[in-house]
Design a protein around this motif. Sequence first.
Motif, short mmCIF file in Angstrom:
data_model
loop_
_atom_site.label_atom_id
_atom_site.label_comp_id
_atom_site.label_asym_id
_atom_site.label_seq_id
_atom_site.Cartn_x
_atom_site.Cartn_y
_atom_site.Cartn_z
N ARG A 1 -2.96 65.02 -51.47
CA ARG A 1 -3.02 63.46 -51.54
C ARG A 1 -3.63 63.06 -53.00
O ARG A 1 -2.78 62.38 -53.51
N ARG B 1 4.81 52.35 -45.94
CA ARG B 1 3.81 52.59 -45.18
C ARG B 1 2.45 52.31 -46.19
O ARG B 1 1.51 51.78 -45.67
N TYR B 2 2.45 52.78 -47.47
CA TYR B 2 1.45 52.65 -48.31
C TYR B 2 1.26 51.26 -48.71
O TYR B 2 0.02 50.67 -48.44
N ARG B 3 2.09 50.49 -49.23
CA ARG B 3 2.27 48.97 -49.20
C ARG B 3 1.32 48.44 -47.83
O ARG B 3 0.73 47.39 -48.25
N HIS B 4 1.96 48.63 -46.77
CA HIS B 4 1.28 48.16 -45.49
C HIS B 4 0.03 48.15 -45.16
O HIS B 4 -0.93 47.29 -45.14
N HIS B 5 -0.33 49.36 -45.76
CA HIS B 5 -1.61 49.80 -45.52
C HIS B 5 -2.70 49.10 -46.42
O HIS B 5 -3.75 48.58 -46.18
N LEU B 6 -1.92 48.82 -47.83
CA LEU B 6 -2.98 48.10 -48.78
C LEU B 6 -2.93 46.69 -48.27
O LEU B 6 -3.95 45.92 -48.44
N LYS B 7 -1.93 46.16 -47.81
CA LYS B 7 -1.94 44.66 -47.39
C LYS B 7 -2.88 44.47 -46.28
O LYS B 7 -3.50 43.62 -46.25
N LYS B 8 -3.21 45.66 -45.43
CA LYS B 8 -3.96 45.58 -44.17
C LYS B 8 -5.32 45.33 -44.84
O LYS B 8 -6.11 44.58 -44.21
N ILE B 9 -5.59 46.21 -45.80
CA ILE B 9 -7.02 46.21 -46.25
C ILE B 9 -7.43 45.12 -47.23
O ILE B 9 -8.66 44.93 -47.39
#
Length: 148
Positions: free
Chosen positions: A4, A138-146
Amino acid sequence: MDKRQQLMSELMDLCNEIIWINKPELESTLNGYTLNEIELIENIALIASANVTKLAAASYMTRGAISKLTKKLIAKNIIESYQDAKNKKEIYFRLTTKGQKVNNVHQELHRSFLDRDKEIFKNMTDDEFDTIFRFIGRYRHHLKKITD
């Protein structure tokens, strides 16, 4: 370093290298404009009914920073502000003819950079592209959620 950390380090290095390689040509070709101004010009061209809020979200800048940049670009006759007849309190931005020319030069630079780098993409399979797109999505979705 685990995978990672290595992946994130490699992605950051790649982004920085691309910026470092492209920046001199961008700055010399679009002399007189900062990278933030160029990005804002591009976003105004792309976003329908571009206002400070939409531009701040697209540029990952504060609304205050966007306000300062739009004032500079208005003074340079690159953009103009307008109001919709239906909504008199909201202010929108659009490119002037001069701004459209600047954006066209910028888009041509993007095409030339892509052409310069075509060698790296010519042997990529659709599956490889899809894997990269899935990861980025997926990474951008994760960042948007947080951050919401």
